[in-house]
Design a protein around this motif. Structure first.
Motif, short mmCIF file in Angstrom:
data_model
loop_
_atom_site.label_atom_id
_atom_site.label_comp_id
_atom_site.label_asym_id
_atom_site.label_seq_id
_atom_site.Cartn_x
_atom_site.Cartn_y
_atom_site.Cartn_z
N THR A 74 0.82 -1.20 0.00
CA THR A 74 0.00 0.00 0.00
C THR A 74 0.86 1.26 0.00
N GLY A 75 0.56 2.18 -0.91
CA GLY A 75 1.27 3.45 -0.95
C GLY A 75 2.53 3.45 -1.80
N LEU A 76 2.95 2.28 -2.28
CA LEU A 76 4.12 2.20 -3.13
C LEU A 76 3.71 2.32 -4.60
N ALA A 77 4.61 2.86 -5.41
CA ALA A 77 4.31 3.00 -6.84
C ALA A 77 4.16 1.63 -7.49
N ALA A 78 3.36 1.57 -8.53
CA ALA A 78 3.19 0.33 -9.28
C ALA A 78 4.52 -0.07 -9.90
N PRO A 79 4.80 -1.37 -10.00
CA PRO A 79 6.10 -1.80 -10.51
C PRO A 79 6.23 -1.66 -12.02
N GLY A 80 7.45 -1.35 -12.45
CA GLY A 80 7.79 -1.44 -13.87
C GLY A 80 8.43 -2.77 -14.18
N VAL A 81 9.06 -3.36 -13.15
CA VAL A 81 9.70 -4.67 -13.27
C VAL A 81 9.37 -5.48 -12.02
N ILE A 82 9.07 -6.76 -12.22
CA ILE A 82 8.89 -7.70 -11.12
C ILE A 82 9.86 -8.85 -11.32
N LEU A 83 10.66 -9.12 -10.31
CA LEU A 83 11.58 -10.26 -10.34
C LEU A 83 11.01 -11.36 -9.45
N ILE A 84 10.95 -12.57 -9.97
CA ILE A 84 10.54 -13.72 -9.17
C ILE A 84 11.65 -14.76 -9.25
N THR A 85 12.05 -15.28 -8.10
CA THR A 85 13.21 -16.15 -8.04
C THR A 85 12.88 -17.63 -8.17
N ASP A 86 11.71 -18.07 -7.65
CA ASP A 86 11.45 -19.51 -7.59
C ASP A 86 9.95 -19.78 -7.52
N ILE A 87 9.60 -21.07 -7.57
CA ILE A 87 8.20 -21.49 -7.65
C ILE A 87 7.51 -21.57 -6.30
N HIS A 88 8.24 -21.56 -5.20
CA HIS A 88 7.62 -21.72 -3.89
C HIS A 88 6.75 -20.52 -3.55
N GLY A 89 5.76 -20.75 -2.69
CA GLY A 89 4.73 -19.76 -2.43
C GLY A 89 5.21 -18.47 -1.79
N LEU A 97 0.05 -11.08 -6.44
CA LEU A 97 0.15 -10.46 -7.77
C LEU A 97 -1.20 -9.96 -8.25
N ALA A 98 -2.24 -10.76 -8.03
CA ALA A 98 -3.58 -10.40 -8.50
C ALA A 98 -4.11 -9.14 -7.82
N GLY A 99 -3.61 -8.83 -6.63
CA GLY A 99 -4.08 -7.66 -5.91
C GLY A 99 -3.26 -6.41 -6.17
N LEU A 100 -2.24 -6.51 -7.01
CA LEU A 100 -1.36 -5.38 -7.30
C LEU A 100 -1.60 -4.84 -8.70
N SER A 101 -1.19 -3.59 -8.93
CA SER A 101 -1.30 -2.98 -10.26
C SER A 101 -0.06 -3.36 -11.08
N VAL A 102 -0.12 -4.51 -11.73
CA VAL A 102 1.05 -5.03 -12.43
C VAL A 102 0.87 -5.04 -13.94
N GLY A 103 -0.18 -4.40 -14.43
CA GLY A 103 -0.52 -4.47 -15.85
C GLY A 103 0.56 -3.94 -16.78
N LYS A 104 1.41 -3.02 -16.30
CA LYS A 104 2.45 -2.43 -17.15
C LYS A 104 3.84 -2.96 -16.80
N ALA A 105 3.91 -3.97 -15.95
CA ALA A 105 5.20 -4.47 -15.49
C ALA A 105 5.74 -5.58 -16.38
N ILE A 106 7.07 -5.62 -16.49
CA ILE A 106 7.76 -6.77 -17.08
C ILE A 106 8.03 -7.75 -15.94
N LEU A 107 7.69 -9.02 -16.15
CA LEU A 107 7.95 -10.05 -15.15
C LEU A 107 9.17 -10.86 -15.59
#
Length: 262
Positions: A74-89, A97-107
């Protein structure tokens, strides 16, 4: 009429105050952010929880392993890049992810993560394997191995499945270990200015392994993160003592990555 006006104003003020109190109580608490100088302005480091951190740099926002619920961001800017390291939860968390504004982000993700992401993100995904690099938005992202020792096919983190990352941001090299032990590839890193290093048994490594790995590659600044294991929180004070007894030049920064018990 005057009484009606005053009553209306008072009610409006109460509503604003109540709304502010509600916003304050629903937003997740966070520790204060750090700032690190780069050639292109400050790099802001905002710890979130466990292995999750948000970087802000040169007008861009980078989320690492967003996890723990969207309220934590909450209160942070929407991401331009999202890094994910592994499959664990605690790294790949579709609900967050579904609750964040990630529509313009590169994953940026390893293939194992891409295979498990909802198809709605398909066009945003950039797959990196260990040893590969991506140049985007004025930054460089390199995928680094992360795995358990001894190497085994049935390890919780087998070699090649997940990625650690090294980001180059305005001349500063930032290392994110992901879930790893003190592997040869980590020990061989050079020129790391800022490092985020995990230490939680039985999933990654113990405090001494983490300290010895850090002493091998000598980052300028190191943040212990991802330090909650099966038996609670790892002894990060001991980590700092071990590192600084051997090398006082390494700036070990202890921050509270668990502001709310989960």
């Amino acid at each position: 009429m005057k009484f009606t006006f005053l009553l209306t104003a008072a009610l409006a003020a109460f509503a604003v105050q109540a709304s502010a109190q509600t916003a304050t109580t629903t937003a997740a608490p966070r520790v204060a952010a750090d700032q690190i100088a780069t050639k292109k302005g400050p790099l802001t480091v905002q710890p979130i929880t466990h292995g999750s951190v948000v970087f802000t740099w040169n007008g861009k926002t980078i989320y690492v392993d967003p996890y723990g619920g969207a309220a934590a961001y909450t209160g942070l800017a929407a991401p331009g890049v999202i890094l994910i390291t592994d499959i664990h939860g605690d790294h790949l968390d579709p609900k967050t992810l579904a609750g964040l504004s990630v529509g313009k982000a590169i994953l940026v993700v390893p293939k194992a993560v891409a295979d498990q992401l909802p198809t709605t993100y398909k066009s945003q995904v950039r797959i990196l394997s260990n040893g590969q690099r991506l140049d985007t938005l004025g930054m460089t992202i390199s995928a680094i191995p992360m795995y358990n020792l001894p190497e085994a096919a049935d390890a919780m983190h087998p070699k090649g499945r997940g990625n650690g990352y090294v980001l180059n941001l305005g001349g500063k090299n930032v290392y994110l270990s992901g879930d790893t032990e003190d592997i040869a590839e980590m020990r061989a890193l050079q020129g790391i200015d800022v490092a985020f290093v995990c230490m939680n048994l039985p999933y990654t490594m113990d405090v001494n392994q983490a300290a010895q790995g850090v002493l091998a590659f000598k980052p300028g600044i190191v943040y212990p993160y991802h330090y909650r294991g099966q038996n609670g929180l790892s002894d990060v004070d001991s980590f700092k003592k071990t590192v600084n007894t051997a090398n006082k030049k390494i700036d070990v920064r202890l921050r509270n990555w668990y502001p709310v018990a989960k």
